[in-house]
Design a protein around this motif. Structure first.
Motif, PDB file in Angstrom:
ATOM      1  N   ILE A 439       0.656  89.939  -6.918  1.00  0.00           N
ATOM      2  CA  ILE A 439      -0.722  89.706  -6.489  1.00  0.00           C
ATOM      3  C   ILE A 439      -1.680  90.392  -7.458  1.00  0.00           C
ATOM      4  O   ILE A 439      -1.576  91.595  -7.706  1.00  0.00           O
ATOM      5  CB  ILE A 439      -0.952  90.208  -5.056  1.00  0.00           C
ATOM      6  N   VAL A 440      -2.611  89.632  -8.017  1.00  0.00           N
ATOM      7  CA  VAL A 440      -3.644  90.156  -8.903  1.00  0.00           C
ATOM      8  C   VAL A 440      -4.903  90.500  -8.105  1.00  0.00           C
ATOM      9  O   VAL A 440      -5.559  91.507  -8.345  1.00  0.00           O
ATOM     10  CB  VAL A 440      -3.972  89.128 -10.008  1.00  0.00           C
ATOM     11  N   SER A 441      -5.251  89.640  -7.169  1.00  0.00           N
ATOM     12  CA  SER A 441      -6.356  89.907  -6.262  1.00  0.00           C
ATOM     13  C   SER A 441      -6.052  89.224  -4.933  1.00  0.00           C
ATOM     14  O   SER A 441      -5.327  88.230  -4.904  1.00  0.00           O
ATOM     15  CB  SER A 441      -7.695  89.407  -6.837  1.00  0.00           C
ATOM     16  N   MET A 456      -6.824  84.374  -3.093  1.00  0.00           N
ATOM     17  CA  MET A 456      -5.681  85.153  -3.559  1.00  0.00           C
ATOM     18  C   MET A 456      -5.237  84.627  -4.919  1.00  0.00           C
ATOM     19  O   MET A 456      -5.006  83.429  -5.089  1.00  0.00           O
ATOM     20  CB  MET A 456      -4.522  85.073  -2.559  1.00  0.00           C
ATOM     21  N   VAL A 457      -5.141  85.517  -5.894  1.00  0.00           N
ATOM     22  CA  VAL A 457      -4.648  85.179  -7.221  1.00  0.00           C
ATOM     23  C   VAL A 457      -3.335  85.922  -7.428  1.00  0.00           C
ATOM     24  O   VAL A 457      -3.234  87.127  -7.165  1.00  0.00           O
ATOM     25  CB  VAL A 457      -5.659  85.560  -8.317  1.00  0.00           C
ATOM     26  N   PHE A 458      -2.326  85.191  -7.891  1.00  0.00           N
ATOM     27  CA  PHE A 458      -1.028  85.823  -8.138  1.00  0.00           C
ATOM     28  C   PHE A 458      -0.399  85.243  -9.386  1.00  0.00           C
ATOM     29  O   PHE A 458      -0.767  84.158  -9.850  1.00  0.00           O
ATOM     30  CB  PHE A 458      -0.096  85.656  -6.935  1.00  0.00           C
ATOM     31  N   GLU A 459       0.534  86.003  -9.930  1.00  0.00           N
ATOM     32  CA  GLU A 459       1.258  85.577 -11.131  1.00  0.00           C
ATOM     33  C   GLU A 459       2.743  85.468 -10.821  1.00  0.00           C
ATOM     34  O   GLU A 459       3.270  86.199  -9.978  1.00  0.00           O
ATOM     35  CB  GLU A 459       1.036  86.582 -12.261  1.00  0.00           C
ATOM     36  N   VAL A 460       3.390  84.540 -11.511  1.00  0.00           N
ATOM     37  CA  VAL A 460       4.830  84.356 -11.386  1.00  0.00           C
ATOM     38  C   VAL A 460       5.407  84.234 -12.786  1.00  0.00           C
ATOM     39  O   VAL A 460       4.850  83.528 -13.634  1.00  0.00           O
ATOM     40  CB  VAL A 460       5.163  83.096 -10.554  1.00  0.00           C
ATOM     41  N   ASN A 461       6.509  84.915 -13.010  1.00  0.00           N
ATOM     42  CA  ASN A 461       7.159  84.856 -14.322  1.00  0.00           C
ATOM     43  C   ASN A 461       8.082  83.638 -14.386  1.00  0.00           C
ATOM     44  O   ASN A 461       9.294  83.734 -14.524  1.00  0.00           O
ATOM     45  CB  ASN A 461       7.950  86.139 -14.579  1.00  0.00           C
ATOM     46  N   SER A 504      -0.462  82.158 -14.002  1.00  0.00           N
ATOM     47  CA  SER A 504      -1.361  82.619 -12.949  1.00  0.00           C
ATOM     48  C   SER A 504      -1.755  81.455 -12.041  1.00  0.00           C
ATOM     49  O   SER A 504      -1.968  80.331 -12.507  1.00  0.00           O
ATOM     50  CB  SER A 504      -2.620  83.248 -13.555  1.00  0.00           C
ATOM     51  N   CYS A 505      -1.817  81.738 -10.740  1.00  0.00           N
ATOM     52  CA  CYS A 505      -2.170  80.724  -9.757  1.00  0.00           C
ATOM     53  C   CYS A 505      -3.185  81.286  -8.766  1.00  0.00           C
ATOM     54  O   CYS A 505      -3.301  82.495  -8.588  1.00  0.00           O
ATOM     55  CB  CYS A 505      -0.932  80.254  -8.988  1.00  0.00           C
ATOM     56  N   GLU A 506      -3.908  80.382  -8.137  1.00  0.00           N
ATOM     57  CA  GLU A 506      -4.918  80.768  -7.163  1.00  0.00           C
ATOM     58  C   GLU A 506      -4.750  79.928  -5.905  1.00  0.00           C
ATOM     59  O   GLU A 506      -4.475  78.730  -5.964  1.00  0.00           O
ATOM     60  CB  GLU A 506      -6.317  80.546  -7.742  1.00  0.00           C
ATOM     61  N   VAL A 507      -4.893  80.574  -4.765  1.00  0.00           N
ATOM     62  CA  VAL A 507      -4.841  79.876  -3.495  1.00  0.00           C
ATOM     63  C   VAL A 507      -5.861  80.513  -2.558  1.00  0.00           C
ATOM     64  O   VAL A 507      -6.069  81.738  -2.586  1.00  0.00           O
ATOM     65  CB  VAL A 507      -3.424  79.918  -2.877  1.00  0.00           C
ATOM     66  N   VAL A 508      -6.522  79.710  -1.767  1.00  0.00           N
ATOM     67  CA  VAL A 508      -7.457  80.213  -0.763  1.00  0.00           C
ATOM     68  C   VAL A 508      -6.744  80.212   0.583  1.00  0.00           C
ATOM     69  O   VAL A 508      -6.225  79.178   1.027  1.00  0.00           O
ATOM     70  CB  VAL A 508      -8.731  79.362  -0.699  1.00  0.00           C
ATOM     71  N   VAL A 509      -6.707  81.384   1.218  1.00  0.00           N
ATOM     72  CA  VAL A 509      -6.069  81.508   2.532  1.00  0.00           C
ATOM     73  C   VAL A 509      -7.133  81.843   3.569  1.00  0.00           C
ATOM     74  O   VAL A 509      -8.219  82.345   3.230  1.00  0.00           O
ATOM     75  CB  VAL A 509      -4.968  82.589   2.527  1.00  0.00           C
ATOM     76  N   THR A 510      -6.819  81.555   4.812  1.00  0.00           N
ATOM     77  CA  THR A 510      -7.760  81.782   5.906  1.00  0.00           C
ATOM     78  C   THR A 510      -7.220  82.863   6.824  1.00  0.00           C
ATOM     79  O   THR A 510      -6.075  82.786   7.299  1.00  0.00           O
ATOM     80  CB  THR A 510      -7.990  80.492   6.718  1.00  0.00           C
ATOM     81  N   ALA A 511      -8.033  83.867   7.077  1.00  0.00           N
ATOM     82  CA  ALA A 511      -7.636  84.934   7.989  1.00  0.00           C
ATOM     83  C   ALA A 511      -7.490  84.389   9.409  1.00  0.00           C
ATOM     84  O   ALA A 511      -8.130  83.395   9.766  1.00  0.00           O
ATOM     85  CB  ALA A 511      -8.677  86.052   7.966  1.00  0.00           C
ATOM     86  N   PRO A 512      -6.648  84.999  10.239  1.00  0.00           N
ATOM     87  CA  PRO A 512      -6.533  84.567  11.634  1.00  0.00           C
ATOM     88  C   PRO A 512      -7.904  84.524  12.296  1.00  0.00           C
ATOM     89  O   PRO A 512      -8.760  85.376  12.028  1.00  0.00           O
ATOM     90  CB  PRO A 512      -5.632  85.630  12.259  1.00  0.00           C
ATOM     91  N   SER A 513      -8.109  83.539  13.147  1.00  0.00           N
ATOM     92  CA  SER A 513      -9.449  83.247  13.669  1.00  0.00           C
ATOM     93  C   SER A 513      -9.913  84.206  14.745  1.00  0.00           C
ATOM     94  O   SER A 513     -11.105  84.237  15.062  1.00  0.00           O
ATOM     95  CB  SER A 513      -9.478  81.821  14.226  1.00  0.00           C
ATOM     96  N   SER A 514      -9.019  84.999  15.302  1.00  0.00           N
ATOM     97  CA  SER A 514      -9.386  85.782  16.482  1.00  0.00           C
ATOM     98  C   SER A 514      -8.584  87.072  16.540  1.00  0.00           C
ATOM     99  O   SER A 514      -7.431  87.113  16.088  1.00  0.00           O
ATOM    100  CB  SER A 514      -9.115  84.952  17.746  1.00  0.00           C
ATOM    101  N   PRO A 515      -9.147  88.132  17.126  1.00  0.00           N
ATOM    102  CA  PRO A 515      -8.364  89.361  17.351  1.00  0.00           C
ATOM    103  C   PRO A 515      -7.235  89.166  18.353  1.00  0.00           C
ATOM    104  O   PRO A 515      -6.367  90.029  18.464  1.00  0.00           O
ATOM    105  CB  PRO A 515      -9.406  90.373  17.849  1.00  0.00           C
ATOM    106  N   LEU A 516      -7.244  88.042  19.086  1.00  0.00           N
ATOM    107  CA  LEU A 516      -6.095  87.738  19.938  1.00  0.00           C
ATOM    108  C   LEU A 516      -4.863  87.459  19.093  1.00  0.00           C
ATOM    109  O   LEU A 516      -3.732  87.730  19.500  1.00  0.00           O
ATOM    110  CB  LEU A 516      -6.387  86.530  20.832  1.00  0.00           C
ATOM    111  N   LEU A 517      -5.089  86.905  17.904  1.00  0.00           N
ATOM    112  CA  LEU A 517      -3.984  86.659  16.976  1.00  0.00           C
ATOM    113  C   LEU A 517      -3.687  87.883  16.120  1.00  0.00           C
ATOM    114  O   LEU A 517      -2.530  88.210  15.867  1.00  0.00           O
ATOM    115  CB  LEU A 517      -4.312  85.464  16.073  1.00  0.00           C
ATOM    116  N   ALA A 518      -4.734  88.545  15.646  1.00  0.00           N
ATOM    117  CA  ALA A 518      -4.584  89.709  14.760  1.00  0.00           C
ATOM    118  C   ALA A 518      -5.567  90.784  15.196  1.00  0.00           C
ATOM    119  O   ALA A 518      -6.732  90.770  14.775  1.00  0.00           O
ATOM    120  CB  ALA A 518      -4.826  89.312  13.311  1.00  0.00           C
ATOM    121  N   PHE A 526       1.074  89.577   1.783  1.00  0.00           N
ATOM    122  CA  PHE A 526       2.098  89.210   0.818  1.00  0.00           C
ATOM    123  C   PHE A 526       1.882  87.774   0.352  1.00  0.00           C
ATOM    124  O   PHE A 526       1.472  86.912   1.141  1.00  0.00           O
ATOM    125  CB  PHE A 526       3.500  89.289   1.431  1.00  0.00           C
ATOM    126  N   ALA A 527       2.175  87.520  -0.929  1.00  0.00           N
ATOM    127  CA  ALA A 527       2.361  86.153  -1.417  1.00  0.00           C
ATOM    128  C   ALA A 527       3.858  85.881  -1.405  1.00  0.00           C
ATOM    129  O   ALA A 527       4.660  86.730  -1.803  1.00  0.00           O
ATOM    130  CB  ALA A 527       1.806  86.007  -2.828  1.00  0.00           C
TER     131      ALA A 527
END
Length: 542
Positions: A439-441, A456-461, A504-518, A526-527
């Motif tokens: 994970i880079v960011s 989220m930006v990550f690198e893979v060899n 290097s790759c980039e993906v946009v992820v969405t945080a859980p929508s509610s404190p009931l989930l998180a 983690f990626a």
């Protein structure tokens, strides 16, 4: 020469590790971290500064670790030792593989805890002078335990904690406590606990078998509570039982002292109208095993139930090893590790034999009958009072084991165990280094709000397979007596994986929508690429 070249990556990896022993290959690897940390690791919690707080009990006499600066614990009510200048808690620094002694005044034996929203470990209860205490440990340099006095309304010994969507924690049950309470408390909650008749109904006379109940926050905000061989969905806000689940197949007990373990399986499809939740319960001991003391064979079954299904039923699978007092940890890629424990007996002093030295990986998405993968064995028995926690680099720190009333190191089959070791699951093998993301960011300790998008930006060899990229978010648990309280893994919803060059790759992820989930607090992000997870980065959910 060809064989040598094929094994060169593994050889380099082995040589890079300077610790005393290593064993295993793609089915895991064991590494001795410390020949002695001075105390038994009866309780463990990873904090967001990558340090593990470890503690034992205070009422047995001297440990093998002296407190610094001539400090001593004075307790005129203590039967074993009224002045004790040894430590009963340590802070283990994962990055440096070092530890330091901590000072705890009152008895934390068989207590419970939870890391709360600001990252502080709130630890509750114990034995004797510690049974109503609340203690705090902040994740900061050179911090120590802070005790808050009798902040519990009743004694809590063998109870279970769980964090809640409002940032508080609930403390459920304990020996001869058929009730629950909260921390911190509202003004109206200081006099009496709230009754929970389910704990009366699941109490086996002479064995109880409902101590350290398995508790999970369901996706609807209610609590799934499993005790003995039964489970309910419980609305803790008004004290009502919303539903009663079928008895676990076979009817044998799974909670302390018949001590199996349980996990909430990874939560997926978090943006769906109805998020599904499943619980897995594994191992334990046959009914009556604790009272008979006949070292009965442990249970070899795992039972799984979809707790959000209106017609929920259990499905049963068979483990490759019988196991009592096993620990179950959800790994960053969604696998479940089952580790520690014994083939025969129950929890309790001198009550188990024949340690289970081989961990096993459970694949939740596999077919029934092919979900288990046996791992390489340790050389250290981990019996009663052993623990295990996942750390940020993907290893599992394993410690403890003391089936004796005091520390006993000779002339017994299973000596008191002060060594600390690490188990590296298969995904850390050099064979998979070309798949492992970095994970880079975002940077560590970034903040996220519920429903927020995160880049989220990550690198893979190597070459990325976009369809096989996911992001997961893990709440590190409080582990003791074969149950990891507050353990929770969420598979985040994601957008398209975009290439940013060769590696290097980039993906946009969405945080859980509610404190009931998180619920609010610190999580490890983690990626995961082709089932191989990155190291985690800390994020804070607000």
């Amino acid at each position: 020469m060809k064989t040598t070249l094929l094994h060169l990556p593994s050889i380099i990896f082995l040589l890079s590790l300077t610790l005393p022993f290593l064993s295993g290959a793609a089915n895991g690897r064991w590494q001795l971290l410390q020949k002695s940390i001075g105390i038994v690791a009866m309780h463990m919690q990873l904090l967001n500064n990558d340090r593990v707080i470890i503690f034992d009990r205070t009422d047995f006499g001297l440990s093998n670790l002296t407190l610094p600066n001539g400090r001593c614990r004075h307790d005129p009510t203590e039967k074993a030792l009224k002045t004790d200048c040894t430590a009963h808690s340590v802070e283990y620094d994962v990055a440096s593989n070092t530890f330091r002694a901590l000072f705890v005044q009152t008895d934390v034996w068989c207590s419970s805890g939870s890391a709360v929203a600001n990252g502080t470990l709130i630890q509750t209860g114990g034995f004797s002078d510690g049974e109503r205490k609340v203690r705090m440990f902040l994740p900061c340099n050179n911090c120590d335990w802070h005790e808050m006095g009798n902040a519990l309304v009743t004694r809590r010994w063998y109870s279970t904690n769980h964090f809640l969507p409002d940032g508080r924690q609930i403390i459920i049950g304990g020996r001869r406590q058929y009730n629950y309470e909260f921390h911190p408390k509202k003004q109206s909650e200081y006099k009496n606990p709230y009754l929970l008749p389910f704990l009366v109904q699941t109490n086996d006379k002479g064995a109880e078998n409902n101590l350290y109940p398995f508790v999970f926050l369901n996706v609807d905000g209610n609590l799934f509570i499993f005790a003995n061989n039964r489970a309910i969905l419980f609305n803790y806000r008004n004290g009502s039982v919303l539903r009663t689940y079928p008895e676990i197949p076979g009817g044998d007990p799974r909670c302390y002292p018949s001590t199996g373990s349980a996990v909430l399986l990874p939560l997926r499809n978090l943006e769906a109208p109805c998020v599904e939740a499943e619980v897995l319960v594994c191992g334990g001991a046959p009914r009556g095993a604790f009272q008979r003391r006949l070292f009965s064979p442990a249970l070899d079954s795992c039972a799984r139930i979809k707790i959000t299904d209106p017609k929920a039923t259990w499905t049963v699978d068979t483990m490759p090893r019988r196991r009592v007092m096993g620990d179950m940890l959800v790994l960053p890629n969604g696998d479940v590790l089952i580790i520690n424990g014994a083939h025969l007996g129950t929890a309790g002093w001198e009550n188990a034999k024949k340690p289970v030295l081989e961990p096993v990986i459970y694949k939740p998405n596999g077919l029934v009958g092919s979900r288990f993968v046996l791992q390489c064995a340790t050389r250290i028995p981990r019996m009663y009072h052993s623990t295990a926690v996942l750390v940020r680099d993907g290893r599992v720190i394993v410690g403890g084991s003391n089936p004796h009333v005091k520390y006993v190191f000779s002339n017994v089959t299973y000596p008191t165990e002060l060594r600390l070791e690490a188990f590296s699951p298969y995904y850390l093998d050099p064979l998979y280094s070309h798949l492992r993301p970095v994970i880079v960011s975002p940077s560590s300790h970034a903040s996220m709000r519920h429903g927020e998008k995160l880049r989220m930006v990550f690198e893979v060899n190597g070459r990325v397979v976009p369809e096989l990229v996911t992001a997961t978010m893990l709440a590190p648990p409080f582990n003791t007596h074969s149950f990891s309280m507050n353990q929770r893994l969420l598979v985040l919803s994601r957008g398209k994986v975009r290439s940013r060059g060769n590696s290097s790759c980039e993906v946009v992820v969405t945080a859980p929508s509610s404190p009931l989930l998180a619920p609010p607090g610190f999580y490890l992000l983690f990626a995961v690429h082709q089932d191989i997870p990155s190291e985690g980065v800390w994020i804070r959910m607000h």
